[in-house]
Scaffold this motif. Structure first.
Motif, PDB file in Angstrom:
ATOM      1  N   TYR A  87       3.834 -19.496 -29.783  1.00 41.91           N
ATOM      2  CA  TYR A  87       4.222 -20.746 -29.078  1.00 41.91           C
ATOM      3  C   TYR A  87       4.909 -20.679 -27.459  1.00 41.91           C
ATOM      4  N   SER A  90       2.747 -18.457 -25.206  1.00 47.36           N
ATOM      5  CA  SER A  90       1.329 -19.121 -24.672  1.00 47.36           C
ATOM      6  C   SER A  90       1.906 -19.993 -23.344  1.00 47.36           C
ATOM      7  N   VAL A  91       3.041 -20.458 -23.498  1.00 45.05           N
ATOM      8  CA  VAL A  91       3.453 -21.437 -22.418  1.00 45.05           C
ATOM      9  C   VAL A  91       3.826 -20.614 -21.126  1.00 45.05           C
ATOM     10  N   SER A  94       0.984 -19.213 -19.404  1.00 44.87           N
ATOM     11  CA  SER A  94       0.078 -20.306 -18.554  1.00 44.87           C
ATOM     12  C   SER A  94       1.129 -20.454 -17.471  1.00 44.87           C
ATOM     13  N   CYS A 136       2.863 -11.969 -18.458  1.00 42.87           N
ATOM     14  CA  CYS A 136       4.029 -13.001 -18.274  1.00 42.87           C
ATOM     15  C   CYS A 136       4.902 -12.779 -17.119  1.00 42.87           C
ATOM     16  N   CYS A 139       6.210 -15.813 -14.655  1.00 38.60           N
ATOM     17  CA  CYS A 139       6.545 -17.276 -14.940  1.00 38.60           C
ATOM     18  C   CYS A 139       7.643 -17.598 -14.239  1.00 38.60           C
ATOM     19  N   GLU A 191      -4.386 -23.704 -18.873  1.00 28.33           N
ATOM     20  CA  GLU A 191      -4.958 -24.289 -20.014  1.00 28.33           C
ATOM     21  C   GLU A 191      -5.438 -23.431 -20.808  1.00 28.33           C
ATOM     22  N   ARG A 194      -3.469 -20.656 -22.027  1.00 26.17           N
ATOM     23  CA  ARG A 194      -2.323 -20.842 -23.300  1.00 26.17           C
ATOM     24  C   ARG A 194      -2.938 -20.986 -24.650  1.00 26.17           C
ATOM     25  N   GLU A 195      -4.221 -21.412 -24.581  1.00 25.77           N
ATOM     26  CA  GLU A 195      -4.985 -21.398 -25.707  1.00 25.77           C
ATOM     27  C   GLU A 195      -5.496 -20.037 -26.284  1.00 25.77           C
ATOM     28  N   PHE A 198      -2.049 -18.168 -27.449  1.00 23.30           N
ATOM     29  CA  PHE A 198      -1.244 -18.844 -28.899  1.00 23.30           C
ATOM     30  C   PHE A 198      -2.085 -18.356 -29.803  1.00 23.30           C
TER      31      PHE A 198
END
Length: 221
Positions: A87, A90-91, A94, A136, A139, A191, A194-195, A198
């Motif tokens: 979870y 993935s955020v 993104s 990542c 971010c 988006e 993220r998919e 995840f």
């Protein structure tokens, strides 16, 4: 110059945990403090501290007059940690997408190719960690990134062990990383990122279940 050496209790904790996760210490294995201390060239104190920490993580059971016994992974919180990584990463990934530089993308392509070519599974596992780290790294929410890095540290030993024990994971990982690179190169969509991330990380739960089953088979043998 290198950084400060980790505390002896941390060294003992990391090594005992590694042995549990890799199956060197199977469920039911008795942890003899003095023997482990001699093996790690430390006193008994940091080993006891490490065992206490492992008990809190439900990897070890400690009984009075009996000592410490390995429980294995089945009762551990690894599954919850893996779900949390899926979870959160993935955020974070993104949020990182719009900020990644050309240098970052070049490095991701380079790491991917190194992973495809790498035969040493331990080296492969470290390259995998680096791939996710670079992905990542940009971010914009630094608190989320720090939380993710803490979760990574908690599950890293399991993932490294899985890559070593199950070489078939390599091609699956390479394929997903290629999907990620396609998104970043052709259509940098937060988006879509993220998919993909995840689902990629959630698949680690299946890996966890396979490692637990392997430990159970070894314990029964």
């Amino acid at each position: 110059m290198g950084g400060p050496k980790p505390a002896k209790a941390t060294v003992a904790y990391n090594e005992i945990k590694r042995r549990i996760v890799t199956g060197l210490y199977n469920p039911g294995h008795r942890l003899v403090v003095d023997a482990i201390a001699d093996d790690l060239s430390v006193s008994a104190v940091p080993v006891r501290q490490a065992i206490k920490r492992l008990e809190s993580e439900k990897l070890v059971s400690v009984e009075k007059f009996v000592g410490a016994t390995v429980l294995g992974l089945a009762g551990n919180s690894f599954r919850e940690e893996i779900e949390a990584v899926a979870y959160l990463e993935s955020v974070v990934a993104s949020l990182s997408v719009p900020e990644l530089t050309e240098s970052d993308l070049d490095r991701l392509h380079e790491i991917h190719q190194m992973m495809v070519d790498e035969k040493d599974r331990s080296v492969y596992a470290h390259l995998n960690s680096e791939f996710h780290g670079v992905m990542c790294s940009r971010c914009t929410n630094h608190k989320l990134l720090r939380m993710l890095q803490e979760l990574w540290s908690g599950t890293q030993v399991l993932l490294e062990s899985a890559f070593v024990q199950m070489p078939e994971l390599g091609p699956e990982t390479n394929h997903t990383h290629l999907e990620i690179l396609d998104v970043l190169t052709e259509n940098p969509s937060p988006e879509r990122m993220r998919e993909i991330v995840f689902q990629h990380r959630l698949a680690t739960i299946d890996v966890f279940d396979r490692v637990v089953e392997r430990q159970a088979r070894l314990a029964r043998a």
